[in-house]
Write a protein that holds these residues in place. Structure first.
Motif, PDB file in Angstrom:
ATOM      1  N   SER A  62      72.424  22.467  19.456  1.00 27.48           N
ATOM      2  CA  SER A  62      73.456  23.443  19.802  1.00 27.48           C
ATOM      3  C   SER A  62      73.744  23.423  21.296  1.00 27.48           C
ATOM      4  CB  SER A  62      73.018  24.852  19.377  1.00 27.48           C
ATOM      5  OG  SER A  62      72.786  24.917  17.999  1.00 27.48           O
ATOM      6  N   PHE A  63      72.694  23.319  22.084  1.00 26.99           N
ATOM      7  CA  PHE A  63      72.855  23.268  23.539  1.00 26.99           C
ATOM      8  C   PHE A  63      73.696  22.063  23.955  1.00 26.99           C
ATOM      9  CE2 PHE A  63      71.111  21.527  27.568  1.00 26.99           C
ATOM     10  CZ  PHE A  63      71.596  22.509  28.433  1.00 26.99           C
ATOM     11  N   CYS A 118      77.323  22.668  23.028  1.00 31.82           N
ATOM     12  CA  CYS A 118      77.931  23.691  23.882  1.00 31.82           C
ATOM     13  C   CYS A 118      78.168  23.182  25.294  1.00 31.82           C
ATOM     14  CB  CYS A 118      77.050  24.940  23.921  1.00 31.82           C
ATOM     15  SG  CYS A 118      77.262  26.016  22.492  1.00 31.82           S
ATOM     16  N   THR A 162      76.082  28.801  26.826  1.00 29.62           N
ATOM     17  CA  THR A 162      75.385  27.513  26.917  1.00 29.62           C
ATOM     18  C   THR A 162      74.058  27.644  27.633  1.00 29.62           C
ATOM     19  OG1 THR A 162      77.514  26.352  26.936  1.00 29.62           O
ATOM     20  CG2 THR A 162      75.599  25.130  27.711  1.00 29.62           C
ATOM     21  N   ALA A 193      76.101  25.947  17.119  1.00 25.66           N
ATOM     22  CA  ALA A 193      76.748  26.040  18.432  1.00 25.66           C
ATOM     23  C   ALA A 193      78.051  26.813  18.335  1.00 25.66           C
ATOM     24  CB  ALA A 193      76.989  24.641  18.998  1.00 25.66           C
ATOM     25  N   LEU A 245      71.297  29.079  25.519  1.00 22.82           N
ATOM     26  CA  LEU A 245      70.678  28.056  24.678  1.00 22.82           C
ATOM     27  C   LEU A 245      69.770  27.158  25.504  1.00 22.82           C
ATOM     28  CD1 LEU A 245      73.751  27.028  22.475  1.00 22.82           C
ATOM     29  CD2 LEU A 245      71.854  28.518  21.836  1.00 22.82           C
ATOM     30  N   HIS A 284      77.297  30.583  17.777  1.00 19.93           N
ATOM     31  CA  HIS A 284      76.787  31.256  18.974  1.00 19.93           C
ATOM     32  C   HIS A 284      77.884  31.423  20.025  1.00 19.93           C
ATOM     33  CE1 HIS A 284      74.053  32.558  22.077  1.00 19.93           C
ATOM     34  NE2 HIS A 284      74.412  31.560  22.861  1.00 19.93           N
TER      35      HIS A 284
END
Length: 424
Positions: free
Chosen positions: A313-314, A317, A157, A198, A160, A201
């Motif tokens: 994505s961040f 996550c 996390t 997400a 990102l 990753h």
């Protein structure tokens, strides 16, 4: 482009006609540098290299280099290192040169020195370099954090998060990158891509924390098998019989590599496979997203598209990390405070991750399908062998054979349809 003074004219025109090649290559250097001062120095060097690829006058280029790299202190007898330190002292000066370099490429991008596309070579170099160093710094951060039983989701996390900060900096810094002009409906349409990115990753980072980097990369090389299955079942995609047959060596190579993995872990195999599933969904969702009428123009650039995916994505996550490792966050902060190894490698891996992914996208846009296949195959080999050597991971013969068979199958999968068409 015929004279150095021409580079200094009309900076607004330079920003309007910015070259994607100069922009991507320069940001790859900036986003990956360990030392910010060295990054700024590298920015100047890289800009000059791109200008050289578009310029027809080496003497004029040397004049530009002299003005940029020889500050007023040179007259006082400063040595070369001092002049470099002076040259790297200002972001504003570097970005001004960046705009001039973009103007040069915009006017002379069709010219190739000696028949070689300098910008494309820089793309490939920094794409490979970024991917290589991301895998190393990511593994070092995971090891410092305790491996699979430590804080893999928190590390994923925060990587990102570093990319998000860098993307916001690019949008906020004057004349660097214009933010996207999307609507709320457009943003909601980007959420599925962000969610699948997400998942890909997070699962990849966990896989690399649970086992060797080389083994995780071998399993991830089997992504075409998952892409074919997901595309057929959920997106009505058609896969030729020849491609289905090419998946046999891909899967067989992963099996051989698993047998040769001395520190085999089911967690690494399963989570790497999950990462492949998410990556397959991401590719299809991204293709569907970019088919939206007018969205590509409102995005503004591939870099903006990737930045939005990084932000989404961040956020996803963050939720995953709060659920899985939120109760250990205090221990994570204490660990970061006791050693710089964990924190610094998180920062560096986040910068490398953002830089190489954006640069890979730009590189793929400039090449054809066969070149992409060769490039991806070469990248896998370089990362697997190079990282294994640096990190001291075992590469027994059966693992190398499995690696070769699997990656060879992926390459054949990528080009088999073209080969069949030529025979017909």
């Amino acid at each position: 482009l015929k004279a150095a003074p021409k580079l200094r004219s009309a900076p607004d025109r330079a920003s309007q006609h910015a070259s994607a090649s100069s922009r991507a290559s320069t940001r790859a250097m900036c986003s990956g540098a360990v030392d910010p001062r060295a990054a700024r120095t590298g920015l100047v060097y890289l800009e000059l290299a791109v200008v050289q690829g578009a310029s027809s006058s080496g003497a004029q280029l040397r004049g530009l280099a002299g003005r940029r790299l020889a500050p007023q202190g040179a007259a006082a007898g400063l040595g070369p290192q001092s002049r470099l330190n002076e040259a790297s002292g200002s972001w504003g000066r570097s970005l001004e040169t960046f705009r001039q370099a973009e103007a040069a490429v915009a006017e002379g991008s069709s010219e190739k020195k000696g028949g070689i596309d300098i910008a494309l070579m820089l793309y490939f170099f920094f794409w490979y370099l970024g991917n290589y160093y991301y895998n190393i710094t990511n593994k070092l951060a995971l090891n410092a954090g305790g491996g699979a039983t430590g804080f893999p989701m928190t590390i994923a996390t925060l990587q990102l998060g570093v990319g998000v900060l860098w993307a916001l900096f690019l949008w906020g810094y004057p004349d660097c990158r214009s933010p996207p002009k999307i609507t709320w409906s457009d943003y909601k349409a980007t959420l599925p891509v962000g969610f699948t990115a997400a998942g890909a990753h997070a699962a990849s980072v966990f896989a690399l924390s649970a086992g060797a980097v080389s083994f995780g990369q071998i399993v991830k090389a089997a992504e075409p098998a998952f892409a074919a299955l997901v595309g057929t079942l959920f997106y009505s995609s058609s896969v030729s019989l020849a491609k289905w047959l090419c998946l046999i060596p891909v899967i067989g190579g992963v099996v051989l590599a698993s047998l040769g993995e001395l520190n085999f872990a089911w967690a690494a195999l399963i989570t790497a496979a999950i990462a492949n599933v998410f990556a397959a969904f991401k590719a299809n969702e991204n293709k569907k997203l970019m088919s939206t009428a007018g969205l590509k123009d409102r995005m503004g650039s591939v870099g903006n598209q990737f930045a939005l995916t990084m932000i989404n994505s961040f956020l996803f996550c963050c939720v995953l990390t709060a659920v899985t490792e939120g109760h250990k966050f205090g221990a994570f902060l204490k660990l970061c405070g006791s050693s710089n190894v964990l924190l610094m490698n998180i920062i560096f891996s986040g910068l490398w991750f953002f830089g190489y992914n954006e640069l890979a996208t730009m590189t793929i846009k400039k090449t054809n399908a066969v070149t992409q296949s060769v490039a991806n195959t070469a990248k896998r080999v370089i990362v697997i062998v190079g990282v294994a050597i640096i990190l001291g991971e075992a590469l027994p013969p059966i693992k190398l054979i499995g690696c070769g068979v699997g990656i060879g199958g992926v390459f054949l999968y990528s080009i088999i349809d073209d080969l069949v068409k030529r025979k017909k």
